[in-house]
Design an enzyme around this catalytic site. Structure first.
Site, short mmCIF file in Angstrom:
data_model
loop_
_atom_site.label_atom_id
_atom_site.label_comp_id
_atom_site.label_asym_id
_atom_site.label_seq_id
_atom_site.Cartn_x
_atom_site.Cartn_y
_atom_site.Cartn_z
N ARG A 15 -13.22 -41.57 -23.57
CA ARG A 15 -11.79 -41.76 -23.33
C ARG A 15 -11.04 -40.44 -23.54
NH1 ARG A 15 -6.77 -41.18 -25.56
NH2 ARG A 15 -7.55 -41.85 -27.61
N ASP A 16 -10.80 -40.09 -24.77
CA ASP A 16 -10.04 -38.87 -25.07
C ASP A 16 -10.80 -37.62 -24.66
OD1 ASP A 16 -8.05 -37.24 -25.99
OD2 ASP A 16 -8.30 -37.71 -28.10
N HIS A 207 -7.35 -39.48 -36.62
CA HIS A 207 -7.72 -38.84 -35.36
C HIS A 207 -7.21 -37.40 -35.39
CE1 HIS A 207 -8.35 -38.93 -30.86
NE2 HIS A 207 -7.52 -37.90 -30.97
N HIS A 209 -7.39 -33.25 -34.16
CA HIS A 209 -7.79 -32.23 -33.19
C HIS A 209 -8.04 -30.93 -33.94
CE1 HIS A 209 -6.39 -34.08 -29.14
NE2 HIS A 209 -6.71 -35.03 -29.99
N CYS A 240 -4.84 -34.21 -25.03
CA CYS A 240 -3.81 -35.02 -24.38
C CYS A 240 -3.23 -34.26 -23.21
CB CYS A 240 -2.71 -35.39 -25.37
SG CYS A 240 -1.32 -36.28 -24.64
N ASN A 249 -10.50 -31.87 -29.58
CA ASN A 249 -10.89 -32.89 -30.55
C ASN A 249 -11.91 -32.31 -31.52
OD1 ASN A 249 -9.87 -35.77 -30.00
ND2 ASN A 249 -10.40 -35.07 -27.95
#
Length: 313
Positions: A15-16, A207, A209, A240, A249
């Site tokens: 996903r990310d 979460h 980065h 993002c 990430n």
């Protein structure tokens, strides 16, 4: 030193990790990657997101991935949804866990979803009712929780107000997201401690980065504050597309390696994750940010040193 005995890693590369990647990977490659992630022992996986495929074409095949996934006992599969239409798509292909997201800052909220906080939570109320009827469990995320690229610092009171809105609609699993890597270890420790103390009923996820090189330090600080659930992306892929400087990430293999060295159990096979990172790097055609891809594990250096010493005799 206050470290958890075990952490849960949520793998977000599908996903990310992919949503900011110039190359759109083939669905077949993603299916195999999903199988490999499960083979490595990961029990929590973000398979994709149900968003406008024109806005984020890298995850346009999330419906196919969910519909054709061979699901395993004890593994939780989740997807990001931004609106009611996305939740309907998720329900149609058998999703049982969906994640909502709202930005702590209004500027990022408008850039990411073109709504205000009031508008998005009004929509979340309708989505929560639909999810309950479809037996879909909802979790929530708060983006830009440790700083906004447009507005700067975010206050704890702002975050608490958003948490209360989530609790009002029955969401008790929440993620604090450092969307553009603006957090530092002291801020992370203070904020995670305060949020855990204020809302003990919430299951917290972090979460981070690694945009400015503090990702692993922030994981360690969060552990010190009692956190034991973390998102990470194989190879350090992701970011993002709606926030400047949001690349990077934290790499799953870097987190796993650090935990292995510190004696914190993850239940995940580090070598299998490193192998996936290498395949992903070849597939996307450019170097990934993972430190282990560049330097290898500590144990590999020790083995190399032993081999050199043996050869010199």
């Amino acid at each position: 030193m206050n470290l958890p005995q075990q952490i849960t890693l949520c793998e977000v590369v599908l996903r990310d990790g992919l949503q900011n990647e110039p190359k759109v990977l083939a669905t077949g490659f993603k299916r195999q990657l999903l199988e490999d992630i499960q083979d490595a022992g990961v029990k929590l996986i973000e398979v994709g997101s149900f968003v406008n495929p024109r806005a984020v074409p890298q995850v346009a095949d999330t419906d196919l991935l969910f519909a054709n996934a061979v699901r395993r006992e004890g593994v939780e599969y989740r997807a990001l949804v931004l609106n009611f239409k996305g939740l309907q798509r998720a329900a149609a292909c058998g999703v049982t866990k969906a994640k909502l997201t709202v930005s702590a800052s209004l500027s990022h909220q408008r850039a990411n979803a073109n709504t205000t906080h009031e508008e998005i939570f009004a929509g979340f109320e309708e989505m929560a009712a639909f999810a309950a009827a479809q037996r879909i469990t909802l979790s929530g995320a708060i983006s830009t929780a440790f700083g906004c690229p447009f507005e700067g610092a975010v206050s704890a009171e702002t975050l608490k107000a958003i948490v209360r809105q989530y609790l009002r609609i029955g969401v008790t699993e929440l993620s604090l997201s450092d969307t553009t890597g603006m957090g530092d270890p002291l801020l992370v420790y203070r904020l995670v401690s305060e949020m855990k103390d204020t809302f003990p009923q919430v299951m917290w996820n972090l979460h981070f980065h690694n945009t400015r090189g503090m990702g692993l330090a922030n994981v360690f600080a969060a552990m010190q504050a009692g956190a034991d659930r973390f998102d990470a992306s194989i190879g350090g892929m992701g970011g993002c597309p709606f926030a400047p400087g949001a690349d990077g990430n934290i790499a799953s293999e870097d987190v796993l390696h650090m935990c292995e060295l510190m004696g914190v159990d993850t239940g995940v096979d580090l070598d299998k994750v490193i192998a996936m990172a290498r395949r992903l790097q070849d597939e996307v055609g450019h170097p990934l940010s993972s430190s282990l891809l560049k330097a290898g594990k500590n144990s590999e250096l020790a083995d190399l040193a032993t081999a050199k010493m043996s050869g010199s005799k």
